[in-house]
Design an enzyme around this catalytic site. Structure first.
Site, PDB file in Angstrom:
ATOM      1  CG  ASP A 152      -1.819   1.168   1.325  1.00 52.22           C
ATOM      2  OD1 ASP A 152      -2.705   1.282   0.462  1.00 52.22           O
ATOM      3  OD2 ASP A 152      -1.657   1.987   2.249  1.00 52.22           O
ATOM      4  CD  GLU A 187      -2.286   2.557  -3.542  1.00 52.00           C
ATOM      5  OE1 GLU A 187      -2.840   3.553  -4.044  1.00 52.00           O
ATOM      6  OE2 GLU A 187      -1.777   2.557  -2.417  1.00 52.00           O
TER       7      GLU A 187
END
Length: 628
Positions: A303, A356
């Site tokens: 993330d 990401e």
């Protein structure tokens, strides 16, 4: 200290320990438990819990080296005992901290760690693991169903389901819907439900909201038995600042950068990990491998990579946040990411790591030895933003924004991409996917079918967040289950059937994934028809006869007798049509045979004449071989 422990200490402080969780934390020994914690600037450390009335006077830890590892053996303790570390800072303040290496924790809002020796689990996924390790995932289908475990389904009284309770239902559902993988949002312990797991305190502690570590192993095992891979969201960039967690662990910045400007993540109210500190690297790299070793996780989605690799991310280009060469790249974070990706792929070469990453940072999915970050895939955030912006516009205006639906193909092979329609796109006032579509209730559904059909033809692996498969109208709510009752309504039931059939079509057609990372797997037929908002292209497999022609109409106007250039002079058949009546459209059935015309069109020597339904995605295939 034993020679093995000496090696553990040596590797830990060099940032090279890949099994730090087997040394640090609480572990069983004959007659009791041995505790180890790293607190380099603590004046004193004690173990406290119910067993000593939270008074650590009799259970003080001994500092075993100058770098700050503390240790104590306590007799009579066993599994289930709750505990914390009472850490005295240099100013004399004592704060009770959860164990960074605990394998289990109390159910929130309680915050103590729980002694939980890692148990032997009887895995039944040997066939899956062998297949995964031999498979070239780049040249195979990958269609991911993203799930938040706390809100996929809830119990009858609105309570969380256990990992085991979810496992069989989810595995059966995902298998029937023809997804290849499930991606679950973070399951390390975290205090606030509303953070969805992205602001953690227990990186090794399986969140007790849904059960214990063995329950999670059962969950993964159940999916593997259905040949479904499991990807886990992982957050090595930042952590929450709750008092019992990692923040100011020994009274000073320990896990976070010592410089507040770099260590504080003001936008998110969190703290950024110090990715250049060796002990933090051992903590995080061991953690990535922990999920794969102990829980058979097949891949990690990292993330907020941009927050890690830019010194001034979220700091408005602060002039002081520069590296030694004057740039804003965080060189220690870059090195950390290369290390963690290398460690994962060396030990688990069949696994995958997704970035990401929302910027134009180059070579995210290229190996470290050529200057890349070493990820296997990167989320294509540019494709997602452009596509959703285009699809949300009224059809009257799409012709002036045609580049939004074509531009991503310019860089489609610059990285190994995943196309994400994730949870981030259906929260915080952004509307659900179906509600983003223009028009009336009835008009939104063909728009969404067209979007999904176009997505399947676009190079890259696929990801769809739960609820999108049946057209959930409300934004995602983390604190309640999906609106499954919508399946009582025909339009939503038809949408679910459409997504299932589209997923099966994707898995069946090699040309949609065999050359996902090779530029010759894609060829434009027509990308310039902005007036009619219609595009067409070819996807190719390895076999010269393995190709599909995709035609996409982004307006509610039928195009009759439409010419489409085709690469071979052979009979074509319609193999998928988003406008079929069974999906809520208007077309009765697919056309079985379409004969080409020997007249050049779209820079090809022949073309076919077709009627293109409104708001549709239609695929055609040459009939070269007997189809089974």
């Amino acid at each position: 200290m034993s020679s093995k422990n000496e090696l553990d200490v040596y590797l830990f402080h060099r940032g090279e320990h890949k099994r730090a969780y087997e040394f640090m934390g609480a572990h069983s020994i004959p007659g009791g438990i041995i505790f180890r914690v790293w607190a380099p600037n603590a004046r004193s450390v004690s173990v406290v819990g119910d067993f000593n009335s939270w008074n650590g006077r009799n259970h003080s830890m001994k500092r075993i080296n100058a770098e700050g590892i503390w240790e104590v053996e306590i007799e009579g303790l066993s599994e289930g005992t709750i505990y914390k570390y009472a850490i005295e800072g240099q100013n004399g303040t004592i704060v009770n901290k959860s164990d960074p290496y605990a394998f289990y924790s109390e159910v929130r809002p309680n915050t103590a760690s729980v002694i939980y020796p890692m148990k032997t689990y009887e895995w039944t996924d040997e066939k899956w693991i062998k297949r995964r390790d031999k498979l070239n995932h780049y040249e195979n289908p990958m269609n991911i169903y993203e799930v938040h475990l706390g809100s996929w389904k809830r119990g009858g009284d609105g309570e969380f389901l256990n990992y085991r309770e979810m496992a069989d239902d989810l595995a059966k559902y995902v298998k029937n819907m023809a997804y290849t993988h499930v991606e679950i949002m973070p399951v390390g312990e975290y205090p606030l439900d509303a953070s969805w797991g992205y602001q953690g305190t227990g990186y090794y502690s399986v969140t007790s909201r849904y059960g214990n570590p063995e329950d999670l192993k059962y969950f993964v095992d159940a999916l593997h038995k259905k040949n479904i891979g499991v990807i886990l969201d992982w957050v090595p960039g930042h952590f929450c600042k709750d008092t019992h967690g990692l923040y100011r662990f020994d009274g000073t910045p320990t896990y976070e950068y010592s410089w507040n400007l770099l260590g504080e993540n003001y936008d998110w109210g969190t703290a950024n990990f110090d990715l250049g500190r060796n002990e933090v690297r051992s903590f995080l790299i061991s953690n990535a491998l922990y999920w794969m070793r102990e829980f058979h996780i097949d891949g990690l989605r990292i993330d907020a990579v941009a927050n890690m690799i830019y010194l001034d991310y979220g700091k408005n280009g602060h002039p002081e946040l520069r590296n030694e060469y004057g740039g804003n790249e965080n060189l220690v974070a870059v090195e950390f990411l290369r290390r963690v990706n290398k460690a994962v792929l060396e030990e688990f070469p069949g696994n995958y790591v997704f970035a990401e990453e929302s910027t134009a940072w180059p070579m995210v999915t290229k190996p470290d030895y050529v200057g890349g970050l070493g990820f296997t895939y990167k989320w294509n955030m540019g494709w997602m933003n452009d596509t959703l912006d285009y699809m949300s516009k009224d059809s009257l205006y799409k012709k002036w924004h045609h580049e939004n639906i074509t531009f991503s193909f310019v860089y489609a092979y610059a990285e190994n991409y995943t196309l994400p329609l994730s949870h981030d796109e259906v929260v915080h006032g952004k509307k659900s996917l179906i509600d983003k579509m223009p028009g009336s209730y009835e008009e939104k559904f063909p728009n969404l079918r067209c979007l999904y059909g176009y997505m399947m033809g676009t190079p890259g692996k696929k990801l769809l967040f739960m609820g999108g498969e049946f057209g959930q109208f409300a934004e995602w709510k983390f604190d309640e289950g999906l609106d499954w009752h919508l399946l009582d309504y025909p339009k939503h039931k038809e949408m679910k059937r459409y997504v299932r059939d589209l997923n099966r079509f994707y898995k069946r057609e090699k040309s949609l994934w065999e050359k996902d990372i090779h530029g010759d797997g894609f060829q434009w037929i027509d990308c310039l028809n902005h007036e009619e908002s219609l595009i067409s292209f070819i996807r190719r497999g390895k076999d010269k006869d393995e190709f599909l022609v995709g035609v996409f109409n982004f307006t509610p106007v039928e195009r009759r007798g439409y010419k489409v250039g085709v690469p071979r002079f052979t009979v074509y058949e319609e193999v998928f049509n988003s406008d079929l009546k069974i999906y809520g459209g208007n077309t009765e059935k697919v056309r079985e045979e379409i004969h080409p015309v020997r007249e050049g069109w779209n820079d090809m020597k022949q073309h076919i004449l077709i009627d293109v339904p409104p708001l549709s995605a239609v695929y055609y295939k040459g009939k070269f071989k007997r189809r089974g």
